[in-house]
Write a protein that holds these residues in place. Structure first.
Motif, PDB file in Angstrom:
ATOM      1  N   ALA A 117       0.835  -1.207   0.000  1.00 20.15           N
ATOM      2  CA  ALA A 117       0.000   0.000   0.000  1.00 20.15           C
ATOM      3  C   ALA A 117       0.865   1.250   0.000  1.00 20.15           C
ATOM      4  CB  ALA A 117      -0.923  -0.015   1.213  1.00 20.15           C
ATOM      5  N   LEU A 118       1.953   1.227   0.762  1.00 17.21           N
ATOM      6  CA  LEU A 118       2.858   2.369   0.805  1.00 17.21           C
ATOM      7  C   LEU A 118       3.522   2.603  -0.555  1.00 17.21           C
ATOM      8  CD1 LEU A 118       4.158   4.541   2.600  1.00 17.21           C
ATOM      9  CD2 LEU A 118       5.980   2.888   3.129  1.00 17.21           C
ATOM     10  N   LEU A 119       3.953   1.509  -1.189  1.00 16.71           N
ATOM     11  CA  LEU A 119       4.554   1.630  -2.518  1.00 16.71           C
ATOM     12  C   LEU A 119       3.559   2.174  -3.524  1.00 16.71           C
ATOM     13  CD1 LEU A 119       6.712  -1.639  -2.851  1.00 16.71           C
ATOM     14  CD2 LEU A 119       7.509   0.699  -2.461  1.00 16.71           C
ATOM     15  N   SER A 120       2.306   1.671  -3.467  1.00 15.42           N
ATOM     16  CA  SER A 120       1.266   2.143  -4.381  1.00 15.42           C
ATOM     17  C   SER A 120       0.983   3.623  -4.176  1.00 15.42           C
ATOM     18  CB  SER A 120      -0.020   1.328  -4.188  1.00 15.42           C
ATOM     19  OG  SER A 120       0.176  -0.025  -4.534  1.00 15.42           O
ATOM     20  N   CYS A 121       1.025   4.057  -2.918  1.00 15.24           N
ATOM     21  CA  CYS A 121       0.791   5.469  -2.612  1.00 15.24           C
ATOM     22  C   CYS A 121       1.890   6.337  -3.222  1.00 15.24           C
ATOM     23  CB  CYS A 121       0.730   5.658  -1.103  1.00 15.24           C
ATOM     24  SG  CYS A 121       0.488   7.372  -0.580  1.00 15.24           S
ATOM     25  N   PHE A 122       3.143   5.946  -3.026  1.00 15.43           N
ATOM     26  CA  PHE A 122       4.252   6.708  -3.615  1.00 15.43           C
ATOM     27  C   PHE A 122       4.196   6.691  -5.143  1.00 15.43           C
ATOM     28  CE2 PHE A 122       6.766   5.909   0.470  1.00 15.43           C
ATOM     29  CZ  PHE A 122       6.515   7.191   0.933  1.00 15.43           C
ATOM     30  N   LEU A 123       3.813   5.527  -5.696  1.00 14.95           N
ATOM     31  CA  LEU A 123       3.696   5.414  -7.150  1.00 14.95           C
ATOM     32  C   LEU A 123       2.609   6.334  -7.682  1.00 14.95           C
ATOM     33  CD1 LEU A 123       4.475   4.007  -9.804  1.00 14.95           C
ATOM     34  CD2 LEU A 123       2.804   2.232  -9.268  1.00 14.95           C
ATOM     35  N   ALA A 124       1.491   6.411  -6.966  1.00 12.25           N
ATOM     36  CA  ALA A 124       0.387   7.274  -7.386  1.00 12.25           C
ATOM     37  C   ALA A 124       0.827   8.733  -7.416  1.00 12.25           C
ATOM     38  CB  ALA A 124      -0.802   7.096  -6.449  1.00 12.25           C
ATOM     39  N   ILE A 125       1.533   9.152  -6.393  1.00 11.27           N
ATOM     40  CA  ILE A 125       2.009  10.538  -6.335  1.00 11.27           C
ATOM     41  C   ILE A 125       3.008  10.811  -7.458  1.00 11.27           C
ATOM     42  CG2 ILE A 125       3.286  12.215  -4.948  1.00 11.27           C
ATOM     43  CD1 ILE A 125       2.172  10.815  -2.456  1.00 11.27           C
ATOM     44  N   ASP A 126       3.919   9.877  -7.687  1.00 11.42           N
ATOM     45  CA  ASP A 126       4.937  10.049  -8.725  1.00 11.42           C
ATOM     46  C   ASP A 126       4.292  10.119 -10.114  1.00 11.42           C
ATOM     47  OD1 ASP A 126       7.939   9.917  -9.420  1.00 11.42           O
ATOM     48  OD2 ASP A 126       7.086   8.320 -10.664  1.00 11.42           O
ATOM     49  N   LEU A 127       3.316   9.244 -10.374  1.00 11.67           N
ATOM     50  CA  LEU A 127       2.657   9.235 -11.686  1.00 11.67           C
ATOM     51  C   LEU A 127       1.862  10.511 -11.913  1.00 11.67           C
ATOM     52  CD1 LEU A 127       1.387   5.535 -11.849  1.00 11.67           C
ATOM     53  CD2 LEU A 127       3.218   6.551 -13.208  1.00 11.67           C
ATOM     54  N   ALA A 128       1.265  11.034 -10.845  1.00 12.33           N
ATOM     55  CA  ALA A 128       0.470  12.255 -10.990  1.00 12.33           C
ATOM     56  C   ALA A 128       1.354  13.471 -11.238  1.00 12.33           C
ATOM     57  CB  ALA A 128      -0.385  12.466  -9.742  1.00 12.33           C
ATOM     58  N   SER A 141      -2.225   6.960 -12.206  1.00 13.74           N
ATOM     59  CA  SER A 141      -2.033   7.402 -10.837  1.00 13.74           C
ATOM     60  C   SER A 141      -3.272   7.125  -9.990  1.00 13.74           C
ATOM     61  CB  SER A 141      -1.709   8.896 -10.810  1.00 13.74           C
ATOM     62  OG  SER A 141      -1.702   9.391  -9.487  1.00 13.74           O
ATOM     63  N   GLY A 142      -4.450   7.364 -10.562  1.00 11.92           N
ATOM     64  CA  GLY A 142      -5.691   7.111  -9.839  1.00 11.92           C
ATOM     65  C   GLY A 142      -5.871   5.653  -9.478  1.00 11.92           C
ATOM     66  N   VAL A 143      -5.519   4.765 -10.405  1.00 12.24           N
ATOM     67  CA  VAL A 143      -5.624   3.323 -10.139  1.00 12.24           C
ATOM     68  C   VAL A 143      -4.661   2.929  -9.020  1.00 12.24           C
ATOM     69  CG1 VAL A 143      -5.251   1.029 -11.108  1.00 12.24           C
ATOM     70  CG2 VAL A 143      -6.399   2.778 -12.469  1.00 12.24           C
ATOM     71  N   ALA A 144      -3.445   3.462  -9.066  1.00 10.88           N
ATOM     72  CA  ALA A 144      -2.466   3.154  -8.019  1.00 10.88           C
ATOM     73  C   ALA A 144      -2.927   3.686  -6.660  1.00 10.88           C
ATOM     74  CB  ALA A 144      -1.106   3.739  -8.385  1.00 10.88           C
ATOM     75  N   GLY A 145      -3.484   4.885  -6.648  1.00 16.59           N
ATOM     76  CA  GLY A 145      -3.969   5.459  -5.399  1.00 16.59           C
ATOM     77  C   GLY A 145      -5.116   4.662  -4.803  1.00 16.59           C
ATOM     78  N   ALA A 146      -6.070   4.252  -5.637  1.00 14.95           N
ATOM     79  CA  ALA A 146      -7.200   3.452  -5.150  1.00 14.95           C
ATOM     80  C   ALA A 146      -6.735   2.078  -4.675  1.00 14.95           C
ATOM     81  CB  ALA A 146      -8.244   3.303  -6.255  1.00 14.95           C
ATOM     82  N   THR A 147      -5.720   1.529  -5.341  1.00 18.45           N
ATOM     83  CA  THR A 147      -5.162   0.242  -4.908  1.00 18.45           C
ATOM     84  C   THR A 147      -4.567   0.357  -3.512  1.00 18.45           C
ATOM     85  OG1 THR A 147      -4.665  -0.388  -7.188  1.00 18.45           O
ATOM     86  CG2 THR A 147      -3.480  -1.553  -5.447  1.00 18.45           C
ATOM     87  N   SER A 148      -3.859   1.443  -3.263  1.00 15.47           N
ATOM     88  CA  SER A 148      -3.265   1.660  -1.945  1.00 15.47           C
ATOM     89  C   SER A 148      -4.338   1.709  -0.860  1.00 15.47           C
ATOM     90  CB  SER A 148      -2.461   2.967  -1.953  1.00 15.47           C
ATOM     91  OG  SER A 148      -1.951   3.257  -0.678  1.00 15.47           O
ATOM     92  N   ILE A 149      -5.407   2.439  -1.123  1.00 16.05           N
ATOM     93  CA  ILE A 149      -6.484   2.563  -0.133  1.00 16.05           C
ATOM     94  C   ILE A 149      -7.195   1.229   0.074  1.00 16.05           C
ATOM     95  CG2 ILE A 149      -8.671   3.704   0.375  1.00 16.05           C
ATOM     96  CD1 ILE A 149      -7.609   6.096  -1.267  1.00 16.05           C
ATOM     97  N   THR A 150      -7.435   0.499  -1.010  1.00 17.81           N
ATOM     98  CA  THR A 150      -8.122  -0.785  -0.908  1.00 17.81           C
ATOM     99  C   THR A 150      -7.311  -1.792  -0.101  1.00 17.81           C
ATOM    100  OG1 THR A 150      -9.125  -0.378  -3.075  1.00 17.81           O
ATOM    101  CG2 THR A 150      -9.224  -2.635  -2.229  1.00 17.81           C
TER     102      THR A 150
END
Length: 237
Positions: A117-128, A141-150
Motif C-alpha cells: 500500500a505504501l509503494l502504491s501510494c508513492f507510485l500514485a504521487i509520482d505518476l500524478a 495514478s488514480g488506479v495506483a492510489g485506489a489500490t493503496s487505499i483498498t
C-alpha cells in the motif's frame, strides 16, 4: 416505514436524474460527431509526433495527445468513468450493508500488504506529478492510489478508512475535481479559439501537468468510492 420508503424513492430519483444528465451529455457529444467532417486523409504520423513534442515541450508525447490534441476525448473518458461509478451505486443501492467485516488478520500478510500500500501510494504521487515526463499520468495514478487505499481496507482498517472518507467529504472532492478538469479543459480550448485571450499565454507545460494531477485525484476517489461500496455491501472475504 412510509417515510423510509419515500426516502429511498427520493434517493433513487436523484440517482436517475444524475444518470439522465450524464446520458444527455454523451448524447450531445455523439450528435456533434455526426456533423463533423470525415478526416480520413493520409497523415505523416512521425511529423505529427514531432510537432506535438516541439509545441508542448512535454517529453511524454502520449500525455501531450491525451491532455492536448485529444483532450475532448479525455473529457468523455472522465464522464464515462463517472457514469460507471454511478451505475455501481444504483446496482448496490438496495443491498444491505455488512454488519461485521472480516479482514485479513495474519500479521505477516498484513505487513506485506501495508508495504504494498505504501509503494502504491508513492507510485500514485509520482505518476500524478511526473506523468507528463515519463510513461504514466492521471488515470494510472488514480488506479495506483485506489489500490493503496483498498489494501488498507482489506487488512481490517475499513472503519478508519470510512471515517476518513466521510470526514474529508471525498464524494464532494471528486465532484469538484470533475468540474475543475472540465473548466481547465475549456480554458485550453478557448486559448486555441481566441489567440489573444488570457489563457493563450499559459503554456502546455503548465496546464497539462495540472490536468494530470486533477485527473489523478478524480480517478483515485472515484475508484475508491466504487471499491468501498462493494466492500461495505458485500464484505471483504
Amino acid at each position: 416505514m412510509t417515510i423510509l420508503s419515500n426516502l429511498r424513492r427520493f434517493r433513487f430519483t436523484t440517482e436517475v436524474a444524475k444518470s439522465a444528465l450524464y446520458l444527455a451529455a454523451i448524447t450531445a457529444v455523439m450528435a456533434m460527431i455526426l456533423f463533423t467532417r470525415d478526416d480520413s486523409i493520409a497523415r505523416d504520423t512521425e511529423q505529427i509526433v514531432q510537432y506535438l513534442s516541439d509545441y508542448t515541450q512535454i517529453p511524454n508525447v502520449v500525455t501531450s495527445v491525451i491532455l492536448g490534441t485529444r483532450l475532448f476525448d479525455t473529457i468523455g473518458e472522465v464522464t464515462v468513468f463517472t457514469i460507471a461509478g454511478l451505475g455501481v451505486k444504483i446496482l448496490l443501492h438496495d443491498e444491505d450493508a455488512e454488519e461485521q467485516f472480516v479482514g485479513i488478520d495474519d500479521q505477516v500478510i498484513r505487513l506485506l500488504l501495508d508495504f504494498a500500500a505504501l509503494l502504491s501510494c508513492f507510485l500514485a504521487i509520482d505518476l500524478a506529478v511526473k506523468g507528463h515526463l515519463t510513461p504514466g499520468g492521471g488515470f494510472a495514478s488514480g488506479v495506483a492510489g485506489a489500490t493503496s487505499i483498498t489494501l488498507l481496507m482489506i487488512t481490517g482498517r475499513i472503519q478508519t478508512v470510512e471515517a476518513f472518507y466521510f470526514g474529508a467529504n471525498a464524494p464532494a472532492v471528486e465532484k469538484i475535481a470533475v468540474v475543475l478538469f472540465i473548466l481547465v479543459a475549456l480554458f485550453t480550448f478557448s486559448s486555441f479559439l481566441v489567440s489573444d485571450s488570457v489563457f493563450a499565454s499559459i503554456p502546455p507545460t503548465i496546464y497539462i501537468p495540472a490536468l494530470n494531477i486533477i485527473a489523478a485525484l478524480k480517478v483515485t476517489i472515484g475508484s475508491w468510492s466504487i471499491l468501498r461500496l462493494f466492500i461495505v455491501k458485500r464484505g471483504v472475504l
